[in-house]
Design a protein around this motif. Sequence first.
Motif, PDB file in Angstrom:
ATOM      1  N   TRP A  20      24.263  20.369 -22.816  1.00 45.94           N
ATOM      2  CA  TRP A  20      24.311  19.815 -24.172  1.00 45.94           C
ATOM      3  C   TRP A  20      23.767  20.812 -25.188  1.00 45.94           C
ATOM      4  O   TRP A  20      22.662  21.323 -25.045  1.00 45.94           O
ATOM      5  CB  TRP A  20      23.491  18.536 -24.234  1.00 45.94           C
ATOM      6  N   HIS A  46      22.686  21.066 -29.143  1.00 39.14           N
ATOM      7  CA  HIS A  46      22.223  20.086 -30.126  1.00 39.14           C
ATOM      8  C   HIS A  46      22.939  20.191 -31.462  1.00 39.14           C
ATOM      9  O   HIS A  46      23.548  21.201 -31.813  1.00 39.14           O
ATOM     10  CB  HIS A  46      20.708  20.207 -30.325  1.00 39.14           C
ATOM     11  N   GLY A  59      17.187  21.385 -35.657  1.00 36.16           N
ATOM     12  CA  GLY A  59      17.413  20.627 -34.436  1.00 36.16           C
ATOM     13  C   GLY A  59      16.892  21.331 -33.199  1.00 36.16           C
ATOM     14  O   GLY A  59      16.450  22.477 -33.240  1.00 36.16           O
ATOM     15  N   GLY A 100      17.029  20.875 -28.449  1.00 41.17           N
ATOM     16  CA  GLY A 100      17.447  20.126 -27.275  1.00 41.17           C
ATOM     17  C   GLY A 100      16.412  19.136 -26.798  1.00 41.17           C
ATOM     18  O   GLY A 100      16.633  18.444 -25.804  1.00 41.17           O
ATOM     19  N   TRP A 121      15.160  16.538 -28.676  1.00 37.08           N
ATOM     20  CA  TRP A 121      15.157  15.253 -29.372  1.00 37.08           C
ATOM     21  C   TRP A 121      15.244  14.105 -28.376  1.00 37.08           C
ATOM     22  O   TRP A 121      15.979  14.182 -27.380  1.00 37.08           O
ATOM     23  CB  TRP A 121      16.333  15.179 -30.340  1.00 37.08           C
ATOM     24  N   TYR A 146      18.448  12.900 -26.828  1.00 36.45           N
ATOM     25  CA  TYR A 146      19.113  13.791 -25.888  1.00 36.45           C
ATOM     26  C   TYR A 146      18.482  13.770 -24.489  1.00 36.45           C
ATOM     27  O   TYR A 146      18.866  14.569 -23.635  1.00 36.45           O
ATOM     28  CB  TYR A 146      19.047  15.239 -26.375  1.00 36.45           C
ATOM     29  N   THR A 183      19.792  20.636 -21.599  1.00 35.01           N
ATOM     30  CA  THR A 183      19.819  20.743 -23.058  1.00 35.01           C
ATOM     31  C   THR A 183      19.164  22.057 -23.457  1.00 35.01           C
ATOM     32  O   THR A 183      18.279  22.560 -22.757  1.00 35.01           O
ATOM     33  CB  THR A 183      19.114  19.559 -23.746  1.00 35.01           C
TER      34      THR A 183
END
Length: 535
Positions: free
Chosen positions: A141, A143, A150, A152, A154, A157, A172
């Motif tokens: 992922w 972000h 931002g 990874g 958060w 997530y 992430t």
Amino acid sequence: MTKMIGKAGALIALVLAQPLLAQTVATPVVDTEGGQVQGVEQGGIDAFLGIRYAAPPIGALRFMPPEKPERWEGVADATGYGAPCMQLYSASGPNASEMTRQIQTIFPTSTEAKIDNEDCLFLNVWTPEAGDGGKRPVMVWFHGGGYSYGSGGWPAYNGRNLAEKGDVVVVTVNHRLNAFGYLNLARKFGEDYAASGNVGNLDLVRSLEWVRDNIAAFGGDPDNVTIMGESGGGSKVSHLMAMPSADGLFDKAVIQSGPGVYSGKPDEAADYADRILAEAGVETLEDLSALRSEELVDAVRLATPAESAMGRGPQFGPIADGTIIPRDPFLPAAPEQSRDIPVLIGYNKDEMTLFLAAQPWFGRLTDGTLQAMTSAMGPEAIGAVEAYRAMYPDYSPTHLAAIAMGTRFARGTYLLADQQSRTASAPVYVYRLTWETPIGGGMLRSPHTLDIPLMFDNAAESAVFVGTGDDAKTMADMMSDAWIAFAKTGTPSSELLPEWEPYTTADRMVMELDVEPRLVSDPEKVIRELPRPEQ
């Protein structure tokens, strides 16, 4: 028994090192290219947080392509997230509401600025069982937050639920953002800085190289990697599909509310960099080396017009430099290197309500003020409002304005899907999220980022955004099923969905994701065919 003893020993070491984690259970120790790491279990899932995947991009490596990390001694603590890159955005402001502040608990943009750092090249891994020799699909992922903010880390997530539900490995990633990742210094400082305008995307490539070389130790299959992203993350995925250095590093792509059809232009990026450097008082390489990170962030703010926040001004992002990114990713055609990559792409019905809900006019527009607003915006906005008025006769003037302001999400999605499906040997699947969140009395309808807690199967953890009813759970079950199936097989499917037919320019089949989902043909044909302004 051996595994249990190993975990017990690891737990003792972890507790001695971190007394506050005395109630936690440690993961096995995993050996990576940089050294050994040990994380912490999250509800039976092994979580390794804050793993360094590249050398710190500071000192001589500032504005330079990422390099592999030097191997460290001992066992690195992987129980907490690594720092995000320096941030350029704060969601709090004079118009922030209680609802938007609540949503910030799962997308904590303001909090990131308290812990940001130039040393930010870290990633996180969730796996059902590290070191068991499994060959699980890997879901990586990238972000959102555009290319300015931002991380990874958060809460929305968190990959724990997805890893458990799908028996997959979730990754992430943090990477360099804004001026630290996309400041085009090539014109001012020469060939040594040729990559400076794209190093943030080169960080993403480095993270995928790390996955290729290390993920097997975490129970993942390096030959079955899906890259995913929403908003700016979707644009990052789009660009990776067109980057020669990323070729062969992933097998499937998911683009959510962020079609990256175009890239920035080198000269425009260099002009922006010149203004930033002028504000910072940088004339020489010595000045650049001495510039503190906080001073660079301040200079960016001084050099950036306020309207840039709404896309009307200079923006940070990857540039089509002819080498790292040879051209616009999906113009004049889809990238040849990704013709065999299955693509899942889509958007949310009312993307812009999330950005507009704190505006003083939101909920107060009349037909007259709506007409004045759209007239000032031009023919495209007028056409969009009329089209949506016919599609949604129950929409208020406020919601008509908001949905019309978000046409770029729909139109970019269909343009990318058209381009990819015309030449690809692999299928393209398109969705449109039409389920509406009940929070705030339903005022947001189907806003930007609503898809994230649903496809991550984090509805319960994101109740401040999706509500607490059965519908949110149904949507999370449906969407996480489909995303996991896509990662495993290249086809999104769920028992909660009808058969999902691929998208082609002949019929443009789109899955409308709602409690009662349906497959429809070309649901926003009028919007898709609006005259496109020149880029």
